[in-house]
Motif scaffolding. Sequence first.
Motif, short mmCIF file in Angstrom:
data_model
loop_
_atom_site.label_atom_id
_atom_site.label_comp_id
_atom_site.label_asym_id
_atom_site.label_seq_id
_atom_site.Cartn_x
_atom_site.Cartn_y
_atom_site.Cartn_z
N SER B 76 0.90 -1.12 0.06
CA SER B 76 0.10 -0.08 0.17
C SER B 76 0.69 1.37 0.08
N ALA B 77 0.44 2.47 -0.47
CA ALA B 77 0.93 3.74 -0.26
C ALA B 77 -0.25 4.80 0.18
N ALA B 78 0.18 5.53 1.13
CA ALA B 78 -0.62 6.85 1.14
C ALA B 78 0.23 8.18 0.94
N PHE B 79 -0.47 9.17 0.12
CA PHE B 79 0.08 10.24 -0.34
C PHE B 79 -0.47 11.18 -0.37
N HIS B 80 0.27 12.45 -0.01
CA HIS B 80 -0.39 13.76 -0.05
C HIS B 80 -0.08 14.45 -1.33
N PHE B 81 -0.97 15.13 -1.93
CA PHE B 81 -0.62 15.86 -3.06
C PHE B 81 -1.40 17.01 -3.41
N ARG B 82 -1.01 17.81 -4.40
CA ARG B 82 -1.51 18.91 -4.83
C ARG B 82 -2.20 18.78 -6.38
N VAL B 83 -3.53 19.32 -6.72
CA VAL B 83 -3.81 19.07 -7.88
C VAL B 83 -4.42 20.48 -8.27
N ARG B 84 -3.94 21.14 -9.23
CA ARG B 84 -4.50 22.51 -9.56
C ARG B 84 -5.39 22.41 -10.86
N THR B 85 -6.61 22.62 -11.03
CA THR B 85 -7.18 22.51 -12.31
C THR B 85 -7.73 23.68 -12.68
N GLU B 86 -7.57 23.92 -14.10
CA GLU B 86 -7.89 25.23 -14.81
C GLU B 86 -9.36 25.10 -15.01
N THR B 87 -10.34 25.78 -14.82
CA THR B 87 -11.81 25.54 -14.87
C THR B 87 -12.35 26.83 -15.56
N PRO B 88 -13.39 26.86 -16.03
CA PRO B 88 -14.01 28.33 -16.54
C PRO B 88 -14.15 29.11 -15.36
N ASP B 89 -14.34 28.76 -14.24
CA ASP B 89 -14.68 29.51 -12.91
C ASP B 89 -13.34 29.84 -12.30
N GLY B 90 -12.23 29.63 -12.62
CA GLY B 90 -10.95 29.83 -12.25
C GLY B 90 -10.22 28.45 -12.05
N VAL B 91 -9.12 28.90 -11.25
CA VAL B 91 -8.00 27.70 -10.83
C VAL B 91 -8.69 26.75 -9.38
N VAL B 92 -9.00 25.59 -9.66
CA VAL B 92 -9.50 24.84 -8.33
C VAL B 92 -8.40 24.09 -7.86
N GLU B 93 -8.05 24.25 -6.64
CA GLU B 93 -6.64 23.67 -5.91
C GLU B 93 -7.27 22.89 -4.77
N ILE B 94 -6.76 21.58 -4.75
CA ILE B 94 -7.34 20.31 -3.81
C ILE B 94 -5.73 19.76 -3.46
N GLU B 95 -5.74 19.49 -2.09
CA GLU B 95 -4.61 18.73 -1.62
C GLU B 95 -5.07 17.52 -0.93
N PRO B 96 -5.48 16.37 -1.54
CA PRO B 96 -6.23 15.42 -1.01
C PRO B 96 -4.82 14.49 -0.56
N ILE B 97 -5.47 13.32 0.51
CA ILE B 97 -4.73 12.49 0.65
C ILE B 97 -5.11 11.11 0.09
N ASP B 98 -4.45 10.62 -0.66
CA ASP B 98 -4.97 9.25 -1.36
C ASP B 98 -4.36 7.94 -0.69
#
Lengths: 123, 123
Positions: B76-98
């Motif tokens: 198994s692995a657990a990892f914390h990461f950042r994902v930035r998504t460019e959408t029509p409403d702006g840049v959406v940023e989330i930092e989930p732990i998967d």
Amino acid sequence: MPEPSVIRDTVASYLKTVATGSAADVAALYTEDAVLEDPVGSEPVRGRAAITEFYSALENLRQETELLAVRVAGNSAAFHFRVRTETPDGVVEIEPIDVMTFDEFGRITSMQAFWSAEDVQVR
Amino acid sequence: MPEPSVIRDTVASYLKTVATGSAADVAALYTEDAVLEDPVGSEPVRGRAAITEFYSALENLRQETELLAVRVAGNSAAFHFRVRTETPDGVVEIEPIDVMTFDEFGRITSMQAFWSAEDVQVR
């Protein structure tokens, strides 16, 4: 399902109690039939008596904990934290990622700790 | 059980492919019968066809990913990461732990993403 704030409170209590409480204090945050797997891949520890014994190994060592990140989802949380333990061989530092599930009262029903030997630093 | 280095490689490939690949490219990192739960608490997505469909929602959006921390334990692995998504409403940023589990070839057999609406930032 517990409110996210209840889950966050239990995570904070857990880190504080690991640092300052007794093994029984830590185990009291778990349900009677909780299961703990630390690290993931090792034999699971089942039930509060066994969980108390698990934490008693660390009871007489000075520890500091610090929450680095927590994410709550459903009845679960994943959190990244730092734990520093003063041992006769030096200060051992690990930054695991733990996953916990919770009952409706915010008590821990399971814990999985993700870390391996290569993540352990002795300072 | 896969070597830790194989697991780390798959995590790196996953983040790179989420940013730059097609939905089918991402799904190809999973086993045929893998299960995905994103976020944890939502209905699980079962099998590679459904997983491809899940990622296709993001396929035409510009995304950047960055690994913040990864911990490997057992299969198994657990990892914390950042994902930035460019959408029509702006840049959406989330930092989930998967959390992911892997087969002996390092293919993803399950994924659970820990995040909630309050972790989403729009810039």
